[in-house]
Design a protein around this motif. Structure first.
Motif, PDB file in Angstrom:
ATOM      1  N   ARG A  28       5.364   1.061   3.512  1.00 36.11           N
ATOM      2  CA  ARG A  28       5.003   2.463   3.735  1.00 36.11           C
ATOM      3  C   ARG A  28       4.497   3.059   2.419  1.00 36.11           C
ATOM      4  NH1 ARG A  28       6.446   4.965   8.212  1.00 36.11           N
ATOM      5  NH2 ARG A  28       6.595   6.952   7.113  1.00 36.11           N
ATOM      6  N   ASP A  30       4.635   6.087   1.386  1.00 39.50           N
ATOM      7  CA  ASP A  30       5.602   7.002   0.782  1.00 39.50           C
ATOM      8  C   ASP A  30       6.788   6.282   0.140  1.00 39.50           C
ATOM      9  OD1 ASP A  30       6.959   6.247   3.094  1.00 39.50           O
ATOM     10  OD2 ASP A  30       7.059   8.261   3.928  1.00 39.50           O
ATOM     11  N   ASP A  64       0.453   5.464   7.818  1.00 40.57           N
ATOM     12  CA  ASP A  64       1.741   5.383   7.137  1.00 40.57           C
ATOM     13  C   ASP A  64       1.957   4.085   6.372  1.00 40.57           C
ATOM     14  OD1 ASP A  64       2.734   7.900   8.034  1.00 40.57           O
ATOM     15  OD2 ASP A  64       3.227   7.000   9.973  1.00 40.57           O
TER      16      ASP A  64
END
Length: 86
Positions: A28, A30, A64
């Protein structure tokens, strides 16, 4: 690993400033160290330069994972992502 994923992996690693072997299709964005909007824009520019595709900014920002980005690029190139590495 697909051609797109194998070339995307070092791009993401360079932008995220982490080792390429730490990047997988299910990674991911993030969760990649100090990932933020500047890193995202740097990766977008690198993708456009490397693959010659322009991604819609809104669509790009909804992705994502690295694998989702690889699929988007492959779709634009008319390629397939193929088997995914874990």
């Amino acid at each position: 690993m697909s051609d797109v994923m194998s070339t995307l992996q070092p791009l993401v690693a360079r932008v995220a400033q982490i080792p390429a072997d730490g990047i997988a299709p299910d990674s991911r964005f993030d969760g990649l160290g100090s990932w933020g909007s500047l890193a995202a824009m740097r990766l977008l520019a690198a993708v456009e330069q490397t693959y010659g595709v322009q991604l819609d900014l809104r669509s790009y920002m909804r992705l994502d994972t690295v694998g989702e980005l690889a699929e988007e690029i492959a779709g634009r190139l008319g390629a397939t992502v193929g088997a995914r590495a874990s």
